[in-house]
Design a protein around this motif. Sequence first.
Motif: not given
Length: 195
Positions: A133-158
């Motif tokens: 899926g995907c994540t929206v987060h607040l940006v901090t100094a560490a890459l892709d690591d800030g507080p999560i503001l939202g997520q959406a999911r998808v199933d992974v098909a074979a």
Amino acid sequence: KRVAILISGGGSNMMALVRAMEGDFPARPALVLSNDETAGGLQKAAALGIATAVVDHRPYGKDRAAFEAAIQQQLQSAEIDIVCLAGFMRILTDGFTRQWEGRMLNIHPSLLPEFKGLHTHERAIAAGVPTHGCTVHLVTAALDDGPILGQARVDVAADDTPETLAQKVLVQEHRLYPAVLRRFAEGDMRPVFLA
Ligand code: GRF
């Protein structure tokens, strides 16, 4: 609230945010800025009458701070309140992320903290995860690591490939980012979890 959207490419997330802000929404797009003058999103934004700017990173070489100072100049003159990174492909220094701490969002194509960094869809398939899926987060100094503001999911098909999975995730990105920006612009910090 005045929003700047930073892009490096086609800007499909930028367009989803801009479309969402056309109606009754607590924020407006005040600037679309790219580090790449050939970014397709620039023309799309301009066609909608949104101010655009290009700050090409190449002339600055390794001087990231100087590149970011030029971006900051644009954000300041546009009186920006919130920065949305949307397919923006440059790493930002600690200095810049600290300056915008709490006011800069990013969308990342994985369910963070899983799969930080690049090639997230290939890695998800290689890992055999059933859900991605995907994540929206607040940006901090560490890459892709800030507080999560939202997520959406998808199933992974074979039979999913990185391309088919990326497409499924992108559809969810376009739902998630506007939903998160709406809440965030209203000062509501509760995370958004889309089914
Ligand atoms: C996409 O891979 C998306 O998952 C990520 O940035 C890339 C380009 O997005 N957020 P966009 O179409 O430029 O918004």
